[in-house]
Design an enzyme around this catalytic site. Sequence first.
Site: not given
Length: 711
Positions: A468, A541, A543
């Site tokens: 990403e 990630d 998140d």
Amino acid sequence: MRKTIYQQNNPAILTGFWCAEALFGPRFLRRLPEDMAGQKYTAEQIQVLEGLEPVRKRPGMYIGSTDARGLHHLVYEIVDNSIDEAMAGHATSILITLEEDGSVSVEDNGRGIPVDIHPTTKRSALETVLTTLHAGGKFGGDDSGYKVSGGLHGVGSSVVNALSIKMRAEVYRDGTLYVQEYKRGKPTMDVKKSGKTDKKGTKINFMPDEEIFDTIEFSMDFLMTRLRQQAYLTRGVTIAMIDARKKRPSEDQKHPRLYRFHFEGGISAYVRHLNESKETIGEPIWFEKDTPDGFVEVALQYTQAFQEHVVSFANNIHTSEGGHHMTGFKAAITRTVNAYARSFGLLKEKEENLTADDVREGLTAVISVRLKEPQFEGQTKSKLGNAEMKTAVETVVNEKLSAYLEEHPGEAKDIIAKCMLAARARLAARAARDSVIRKGALEGMTLPGKLADCSDKDPANCELFIVEGDSAGGSAKQGRKREFQAILPLKGKILNVEQARLDKMLANTEIKALIIALGMGIGEAKDIGKLRYHRIVIMTDADVDGAHIRTLLLTLFYRYYPELIEGGFLYIAQPPLYKIQKGKDIRYAFTDAEKMNTLKEWGVTAKDTEEAEPSEEAEEKEIGADLTTEAEQKAPKKARVNIQRYKGLGEMNPEQLWDTTLDPTNRIMLKVTMEDAEKADATFTTLMGSEVAPRRKFIQTHAKAVKNLDI
Ligand code: 0R9
């Protein structure tokens, strides 16, 4: 148990059952037929084969593995016996209890396992079937009936007994309660009468052996998918689950403690369930027929979705690799829909026939067949090899579906319209793909510029990291081993393929880059032999954005490359959440619990820590307070501990990324499996599909379970 014995396909080359399994996998052993009609059982009919020693020595050969998957198979093995009893018409309900002490009980209300004395072993039938490998009843010769249910490995309750630290069997029969207990497969008492009862049936309680299994914690979440499936396949039977444990795994805490599955509609209800979040066309179509080769039951329903979802079963075993029953179904659907469309003028003379893909776009179907001697083939032994089932299913579907379409012209028109729309979209997609191919891309002639490829060209050695963002991509490119690790950075969110057809997908730069990098093409032209990497790793990630991108990528793989998931090629990287440093000692923690353990190990107090992020302060103080004794407080000052919480992969330097996430000797990766394909399918449809209401419901239901929401 299950009134079956096992037969070697070629006894000449084999010396024993477990040798056969070692050489050819568990499916090499096939079940002999049995009596579905429930002929009266007597103990003489039990076939005694062998003891349980090999099971404890090589458990993996009998239950596949000793991880969580193997553990849950124990439950399925026992439940399958109850389902057999239900299919034979003697039981109507099955109760599975996750007991307070961590053991599991399975209870059915069938006839109860016979308790009379076996003439050879001089032991009761109950004891014989629970302590003897591959023992079971056999009724009225080999052709008198057939096995109806069966777990992945089909090894029976004696294997569960062998792998349990303790087991207790209760049989409620003829007004009497009979009991016997076992330890690691060996009886600790004779079968004894233990009072009167007005119940009938069998109850088996077992505690898996910690010596054998990596974990003995059951997951309600895990069990439910399979038990629900069995309930759909066994129309009218009630399967209930109770979670009576005090301590429940966090995944299970989102579930109520009691579940009850009962589907009068059987596989018709199953299709309805699979289509829950989809816009459907008409009601599920259902039919069944007994043929000389076996029993065929089919339920199907069209939806406005782009994907097909056809699941097949043979004797209640999920045939994820398909097989002849699936081939027969596909052939019949194509033939019947085209024949109807032609004869009713919906398809004009000059128009080409609808292809197999056209008639299956948006189709959801469940095919369930029952046959006497199922043969399972394929990589995972989940492909039905009985050729006669192609004709059986094809004939039944041709006959019954044509009749349905003729009797329901309104629905028939809607179905044909959907198939014709699919055909038009296919032609548009083909044109788009051809144009991409003409420009020299898809087959890997021109690899995308942003792909940092590896030098090794043997796919078996090669790994592709889909990363990403450009900054993490940069670190990964520097940190990787370029011989075998390739990096493909993706910019932002990729296209949601759930709502796009192939033509739109191919116009998307990020997706096109990924398809080219994989090298195996897409759609009709797919060739897994051209796959350039045997480990494809999604690295996003930790998140919310990362989770979203991961879901989009998983959707793409699930919908367009399921064979990569089935083949075990797809992984999810697990970068650490924390870097914890004390002097020169650096540790990485992948969970909060691991971080706590490290701090505990170092005897760390709050004042000894420095947090890279202010938000961590409160938490670390708490740890300090918990761990600091008065003596420790008086002790000389220790080296300070620095805790860094990684918000994104981009925060790691190349060396850290290699150490924690790329290095094959150190890293942790999650393998993506199809185990929960249905669940995933439903979730993908809900989260990524066009219907808004189910998505809202899903988010409302799961919002509470979201921890550390990162916004
Ligand atoms: C809780 C899990 N249930 C079972 O394991 C179970 C096995 C079983 C069974 C019979 C009935 N209920 C059962 N539950 C059964 C009974 C009779 C004939 N066949 C089967 C009968 O009363 O005549 N058994 C499955 C195999 C065997 N029993 C045995 F025959 F091998 F013993």
